[in-house]
Design a protein around this motif. Structure first.
Motif, short mmCIF file in Angstrom:
data_model
loop_
_atom_site.label_atom_id
_atom_site.label_comp_id
_atom_site.label_asym_id
_atom_site.label_seq_id
_atom_site.Cartn_x
_atom_site.Cartn_y
_atom_site.Cartn_z
N GLY A 181 0.77 -1.23 0.00
CA GLY A 181 0.00 0.00 0.00
C GLY A 181 0.80 1.28 0.00
N SER A 215 -0.07 3.28 -3.20
CA SER A 215 -1.47 3.71 -3.18
C SER A 215 -1.68 4.87 -2.22
CB SER A 215 -2.39 2.55 -2.76
OG SER A 215 -2.42 1.54 -3.74
N ASN A 217 -5.94 -2.70 -5.92
CA ASN A 217 -6.22 -4.12 -6.12
C ASN A 217 -5.02 -4.96 -5.72
OD1 ASN A 217 -7.84 -6.41 -7.42
ND2 ASN A 217 -5.89 -6.55 -8.52
N VAL A 266 -3.95 -8.67 0.57
CA VAL A 266 -4.99 -7.66 0.37
C VAL A 266 -5.50 -7.14 1.71
CG1 VAL A 266 -7.06 -9.13 0.28
CG2 VAL A 266 -6.94 -7.06 -1.11
N LEU A 303 -3.03 -4.57 2.81
CA LEU A 303 -3.28 -3.39 1.99
C LEU A 303 -4.43 -2.57 2.56
CD1 LEU A 303 -3.10 -1.68 -0.65
CD2 LEU A 303 -4.56 -3.42 -1.72
N ALA A 304 -5.54 -3.22 2.87
CA ALA A 304 -6.71 -2.50 3.39
C ALA A 304 -6.40 -1.80 4.70
CB ALA A 304 -7.88 -3.47 3.56
N VAL A 313 -10.88 -1.23 -2.19
CA VAL A 313 -9.92 -2.34 -2.19
C VAL A 313 -10.58 -3.55 -2.83
CG1 VAL A 313 -8.44 -3.82 -0.79
CG2 VAL A 313 -8.89 -1.46 -0.06
#
Length: 482
Positions: A119, A122, A138, A145, A148-149, A161
């Motif tokens: 991330g 992002s 994504n 993931v 990432l979130a 996401v």
């Protein structure tokens, strides 16, 4: 460190006389960096509170290519502080900071980070456009993931996401994005100094396998670009097969055109001699660790032919028009957030927020969680959506309670009820402790320190009950003021 013999055999001829200096760079420690997000690093910037001096003295100089990036020592404790947990900064390898600048995100654009975990890039994109666009992050791997979130939420980044393959996204979202970043899975040669295990796992076949995978990802990515849109390609590897030769392939096979990148001090031009003498490759950029303080990186920006699609002409605009119509009819966008339900949200938000962000005024509701709508205008049929945006609040019966994401998306001055904390109280709060209610506060309270919104609490007579998420609570955070 001991470089793989096959790597030496491959790169030594490419570097020629520069090889001894390049090889010697592996005797130096890896570079560590921190990207300041919530604070201003300039005295003449009133848009953010000034960077805390207690943090500034842990930094050792600015990253030349990133206005709000700094180097920090290998033994730095900044990652174990309340400021890290509150999203004041993101710890990021310095060379990776340049990639978001190459994206050049503009307010109002729809942007896709196709291979986004963990991330760093992002969150930098969201920061550069001040959360005034629609960002989709994504990641195909289910475990990554989730990381990432969490990072997106911690940094207050307005982003959806998703957890999909590039091919599935291309079928669902053709010609939908102004810019797409492909920070491609690669052989990781630029990370050998930072991660010696990467050097042990590398083989002479690694670049071949990765280049094949990169072409598949890029073929899907270009399908999702609007005409005139830009594709940003980056790797953390050195070999030409995954860098200049991939860019040449994109020109020849995908019809893209290489663009000049913004000035990145201490970076070097790409090498035409690495791909049949193609002069356009001088517009790409490489970071060599013997020429700049950073780990190995490559970045290129390419344009899709066709008339550039402005934000107002894109599907974003039709999505806004549809939402405006729903608002006139008193409806929200998702199931369950219509009529009275939508008015309940507006009334609740008006009770706790002075100036709510526009993107949180018309959220969507999914499984009793209110999210900001960062997928505006995009179909989600058949797409695994982990989050359509920032989790803002939860509905429990007839009550609405704020979630941590709403606090981290906002500055303290957006809330009516704010309780300032000193650093020690903030450490106790992030550990899960209740706090004293010496101010006679009632209801939901935003907690603040050093211009940062730390999270929410519920004030009752005599105490302030802790609403810091249980999964985020940390013991032993380090104080910088002592």
């Amino acid at each position: 460190m001991q470089l793989p013999n096959a790597f030496v055999d491959m790169m030594k001829p490419h570097l020629g006389p520069a090889w001894p200096e390049f090889e010697a760079s592996y005797d130096r420690p890896p570079s560590r960096g921190v990207r300041i997000d919530r604070w201003s690093v300039r005295a003449d910037d009133p848009s953010r509170p000034p960077i805390l001096h207690a943090v500034l003295r842990h930094l050792r100089g600015q990253v030349p290519w990133m206005p709000f990036g700094f180097y920090m020592d290998e033994e730095s404790v900044l990652g174990k502080t309340i400021y890290h947990e509150a999203g004041a900064f993101y710890i990021q390898e310095p060379s990776a900071m340049a990639v978001a600048l190459a994206v050049d995100p503009q307010p109002g654009e729809r942007i896709l980070d196709l291979c986004a975990a963990p991330g760093g890039k992002s969150t930098a994109i969201a920061r550069l456009m001040n959360n005034l666009g629609h960002l989709v992050a994504n990641e195909i791997h289910p475990t990554r993931v989730k990381i990432l979130a969490e990072n997106l939420e911690r940094m207050g980044a307005a982003a959806a996401v998703t957890n999909e393959s590039p091919g599935a996204l291309a079928k669902a979202w053709p010609a939908s994005f102004h810019a797409i970043l492909v920070d491609a899975p690669c052989s990781g040669e630029g990370m050998f100094r930072k991660d010696p295990q990467a050097a042990k796992e590398w083989s002479k076949d690694s670049p071949i396998v990765c280049a094949t995978r990169q072409k598949d990802i890029l073929s899907s990515a270009v399908e999702m670009l609007l005409p005139g849109g830009r594709l940003i390609y980056s790797t953390c590897t050195f070999n030409p097969m995954e860098n200049e030769q991939i860019v040449a392939w994109m020109e020849d096979e995908l019809g893209l055109v290489v663009e000049e990148l913004p000035n990145l001090p201490r970076w070097s031009p790409g090498r035409p001699d690495f791909a049949d003498g193609r002069i356009a490759l001088t517009k790409t950029r490489r970071l060599w660790p013997h020429l700049a303080e950073g780990e190995g990186h490559f970045v290129a920006r390419l344009r899709k032919p066709g008339a550039a699609t402005s934000v107002s002409d894109s599907s974003l605009d039709s999505g806004r028009r549809a939402r405006a119509g729903r608002e006139r009819r008193g409806e929200g966008r998702s199931v369950g957030l219509r009529g009275t339900g939508f008015k309940d949200w507006q009334n609740w938000l008006a009770e706790i927020c002075k100036r709510p962000d526009p993107s949180i005024e018309t959220p969507i509701l999914h499984k009793d969680i209110y999210f900001s709508d960062e997928l505006l205008g995009l179909s989600v049929d058949g797409i695994r959506v982990l989050r359509p945006g920032t989790p803002l609040a939860k509905r429990e019966g007839n009550r609405i309670e704020p979630l941590h994401g709403l606090a981290l998306r906002s500055s303290p001055n957006r809330f009516f009820n704010v309780k300032p904390l000193d650093e020690q109280a903030a450490i106790r709060y992030m550990a899960g402790d209740a706090l004293a209610n010496d101010d006679g506060l009632r209801g939901f309270v935003a907690l603040e320190h050093a211009g940062l919104c730390l999270g929410f609490a519920k004030a009752v007579p005599g105490r302030v009950n802790n609403l810091y998420p249980k999964g985020w609570r940390k013991q032993g955070l380090i104080s910088l003021s002592t």
